[in-house]
Scaffold this active site. Sequence first.
Site, mmCIF file in Angstrom:
data_model
loop_
_atom_site.group_PDB
_atom_site.id
_atom_site.type_symbol
_atom_site.label_atom_id
_atom_site.label_comp_id
_atom_site.label_asym_id
_atom_site.label_seq_id
_atom_site.Cartn_x
_atom_site.Cartn_y
_atom_site.Cartn_z
ATOM 1 N N CYS A 118 15.080 -7.033 -8.577
ATOM 2 C CA CYS A 118 14.986 -7.795 -9.690
ATOM 3 C C CYS A 118 14.120 -7.167 -10.676
ATOM 4 C CB CYS A 118 14.655 -9.106 -9.223
ATOM 5 S SG CYS A 118 14.332 -10.270 -11.081
ATOM 6 N N ASN A 152 13.695 5.634 -9.255
ATOM 7 C CA ASN A 152 14.423 6.373 -8.861
ATOM 8 C C ASN A 152 15.780 5.953 -9.366
ATOM 9 O OD1 ASN A 152 15.183 9.127 -7.670
ATOM 10 N ND2 ASN A 152 16.715 7.696 -6.463
ATOM 11 N N GLU A 153 16.391 6.618 -10.371
ATOM 12 C CA GLU A 153 17.621 6.459 -10.914
ATOM 13 C C GLU A 153 17.810 4.907 -11.159
ATOM 14 O OE1 GLU A 153 20.662 8.332 -8.320
ATOM 15 O OE2 GLU A 153 20.433 10.026 -9.356
ATOM 16 N N CYS A 158 20.516 -7.814 -12.759
ATOM 17 C CA CYS A 158 20.293 -9.088 -11.728
ATOM 18 C C CYS A 158 20.328 -10.426 -12.826
ATOM 19 C CB CYS A 158 18.633 -9.045 -11.501
ATOM 20 S SG CYS A 158 18.117 -10.400 -10.433
ATOM 21 N N CYS A 160 19.214 -13.480 -11.600
ATOM 22 C CA CYS A 160 18.418 -14.662 -11.024
ATOM 23 C C CYS A 160 17.763 -15.590 -12.314
ATOM 24 C CB CYS A 160 17.321 -14.027 -10.214
ATOM 25 S SG CYS A 160 15.946 -13.372 -11.125
ATOM 26 N N GLU A 319 17.355 16.631 -9.893
ATOM 27 C CA GLU A 319 18.084 16.799 -8.651
ATOM 28 C C GLU A 319 19.422 17.660 -8.940
ATOM 29 O OE1 GLU A 319 19.171 12.974 -6.649
ATOM 30 O OE2 GLU A 319 17.388 12.464 -7.007
ATOM 31 N N GLU A 367 23.597 9.821 3.718
ATOM 32 C CA GLU A 367 23.505 11.254 3.015
ATOM 33 C C GLU A 367 23.325 12.372 4.052
ATOM 34 O OE1 GLU A 367 20.909 10.523 -0.406
ATOM 35 O OE2 GLU A 367 22.621 9.679 -1.467
ATOM 36 N N PHE A 369 25.218 14.501 5.217
ATOM 37 C CA PHE A 369 25.828 15.568 4.993
ATOM 38 C C PHE A 369 25.706 16.092 3.571
ATOM 39 C CE2 PHE A 369 28.378 13.650 8.433
ATOM 40 C CZ PHE A 369 27.760 14.859 9.628
ATOM 41 N N HIS A 370 24.689 15.732 3.045
ATOM 42 C CA HIS A 370 24.516 15.978 1.506
ATOM 43 C C HIS A 370 23.680 17.510 1.684
ATOM 44 C CE1 HIS A 370 23.679 15.658 -2.876
ATOM 45 N NE2 HIS A 370 22.551 16.370 -2.525
HETATM 46 C C1 GLA Z 1 20.939 10.549 -6.228
HETATM 47 C C2 GLA Z 1 19.720 10.236 -5.547
HETATM 48 C C3 GLA Z 1 19.212 10.731 -4.443
HETATM 49 C C4 GLA Z 1 20.335 11.042 -3.468
HETATM 50 C C5 GLA Z 1 21.298 12.032 -4.267
HETATM 51 C C6 GLA Z 1 22.306 12.459 -3.579
HETATM 52 O O1 GLA Z 1 20.746 11.713 -7.220
HETATM 53 O O2 GLA Z 1 18.592 9.869 -6.474
HETATM 54 O O3 GLA Z 1 18.363 9.775 -3.703
HETATM 55 O O4 GLA Z 1 21.015 9.946 -3.250
HETATM 56 O O5 GLA Z 1 21.766 11.107 -5.311
HETATM 57 O O6 GLA Z 1 23.444 11.659 -3.283
HETATM 58 ZN ZN ZN Z 2 16.444 -11.160 -11.385
#
Ligand code: GLA
Ligand code: ZN
Length: 681
Positions: A118, A152-153, A158, A160, A319, A367, A369-370
């Site tokens: 959240c 991250n990303e 949310c 709530c 990335e 992930e 196999f990434h």
């Molecule tokens: C995203 C995420 C990573 C990873 C890659 C690969 O970009 O930030 O943590 O999950 O995708 O799928």
């Molecule tokens: Zn919330």
Amino acid sequence: MVHFDLEKRFLHGGDYNPDQWLDYPEILNEDIEMMQEANVNTVTVGVFSWWALEPSEGEFTFEWLDRIFDDVHKFGGNVILATPSGGRPQWLSQKYPEVNRTNSLGQKHTQGFRHNHCYSSPIYREKVRIINQKLAERYGNHPALLMWHISNEYSGECYCDYCKENWQQWLKKKYGELEEVNKAWLMSFWGNKYTDWSQVLPPSPLGEHKVHGMDLDWKRFNTDMTINFYLNEIKPIRQITPDVPVTTNFMAEGHEQHDFIPLEGIDYGKFAKYVDIVSWDSYPDWNNNYESIAETAMKSAYVHDQYWSLKQKPFLVMESTPSEVNGHQFNKSKRPGMHMLSSMQQIAHGSDSTLYFQWRQSRGNSEKFHGAVVGHDNSRENRVFKEVSEYGSRLEKISEIKGATKDSKVAIIFDWDSNWALKRGGGFGRPTRQYPQTLQEHYSVFWENDIAVDIITSEQEFDQYDLLIAPMLYLMDEKTISKLSNYVSSGGTLLSSYFTGIVNETDLVNIGGWPSELQEIFGISLKELDTLYPDEFNSLKFQGKQYQIKDYSGIIDVTQAEVMGTYQAEFYKNTPAVVKNSFGSGQAYYLAARTNRDFLKDFYKPIIEKLYLANSLINEPKFEVSVQTRIKEGVSYYFLMNFSTDTQEVVLNKTVVDIESSEIIEGKILLNSYEVRVLKE
Ligand code: GLA
Ligand code: ZN
């Protein structure tokens, strides 16, 4: 601490998750050795490490990370340090369940996976602040620290009670009076007018979810909440390490539809103002079975250019994959040479890095196999490892380009609000709105001609561009309309299209039809917008040739404009489909219908000539070969890239030097399959 601006190299490396390997000291030792062999100079650590940094509330264990910092520093590498808010430790959810997100049905998440906290929770904010402060105190002066990677990303929403409260506060701040909300959202329609602020809930499939202005504000609110959460994250970081730049990794999306476009959920145009450097995660479907390699390259170029344009400064690819991805329906390996080509393309479009997800392939879960620099075989002899290492050594040879800028005379406007509103609205063809995809079609003409294009928001400046392309700018406020009007009247060339200027900032249709300022700029008035089924077509006659029309035909009346093309069928046969208007000292073009790329190419050709936009390096541009330019201290650096498996001949207009081999090149140059040459004037 290295100062980012003084860092003379392109960054090469990526996400490193030693926390998955703490039980394998021999692997950690080997990693450091292998990084040097792979010509890696930068690692991003800590993205999902909260559990390992604070195993129980208030107990901090940094020793494992100290060692990584020191080891990386020893070989001269940089560390990009992530704040760990993208994944929280078990104890945190268990003790404070409020940190977990609530979905739009009111269901509370439990602990698990990631990116699902959240944004409003005071406790989550406080716990994030504490761990971020500890990280800054511990590593702020470490000589290996290069940059902060915040969370991250960021994504998601949310619902709530805390978020509901913030939503209401946000609306109060924006509208002041409740009655203004009722007006802005037209709550008299279906009679749901609010009489008390407490009635204004977030949109939900169980409640209000049919009010377009509300949806739009909810998206804006979520952008602001995400930024607000981010600002809370960086507060201790700014205090303790004011000179270390911060970024957060943006995304692209669309794979299932074979699209590749910037993420639609957050207004990155807004967010970019708060980061020091834009960075993004780039996963195009290279070597797919549904389009040519050059087509994939064009789409990928478009996203790079959009992220470049957010700050008009070098960005980072935070990335990318050295081989295959893992999360698409089909995850094919990059063919030999594709890694070099696709990574050089990042640099060509203004990235100062090629960073990977990930350094070492994980053993299990989502992930496993990434692709990674080090695969499950742990080998330095495999193809991927070798290609990465070769790429790293080439990057070192072209490091003089790091920090170089770009110069575009053409801009395309992309507007997050318009995109949200177009996706939400009823009427017309629902699957054929395709706003960013349509912009990409226009972009492709310039990409094919090797003409640099910025992709800007309507808030950015227009004056530096000779040509401004703004199709489907569906939602327009008065400020944008007057900016466009000033741009054209003072000599600019503007192109727009059907679906432009239809609604105001809260998605209410303009009273009395098309705003009079737009009628004046384009010298037309709008009559109707006809929708075609996917198997229906019309056609348009332009300079003696016929071109197919699909999806949309706008019916217009000319008041001032000159007719350039007319419809060939339907009840609006022979009426104008393409017009041009002189307005002040500029020109405005209006494309009333959606065409294919063949028309756009022929249409833009004379405009490109008239505005002297052609690429000065090469004579006959082709789709398979891309030429991109970066400029530093008056020197132009050219990236020549062959996005095909055939040998391509390119004829140069200038004498250039290959910056890697020092070879002087004049006239013809042959590019092998997937070959990249980096030249300077
Ligand atoms: C995203 C995420 C990573 C990873 C890659 C690969 O970009 O930030 O943590 O999950 O995708 O799928
Ligand atoms: Zn919330």
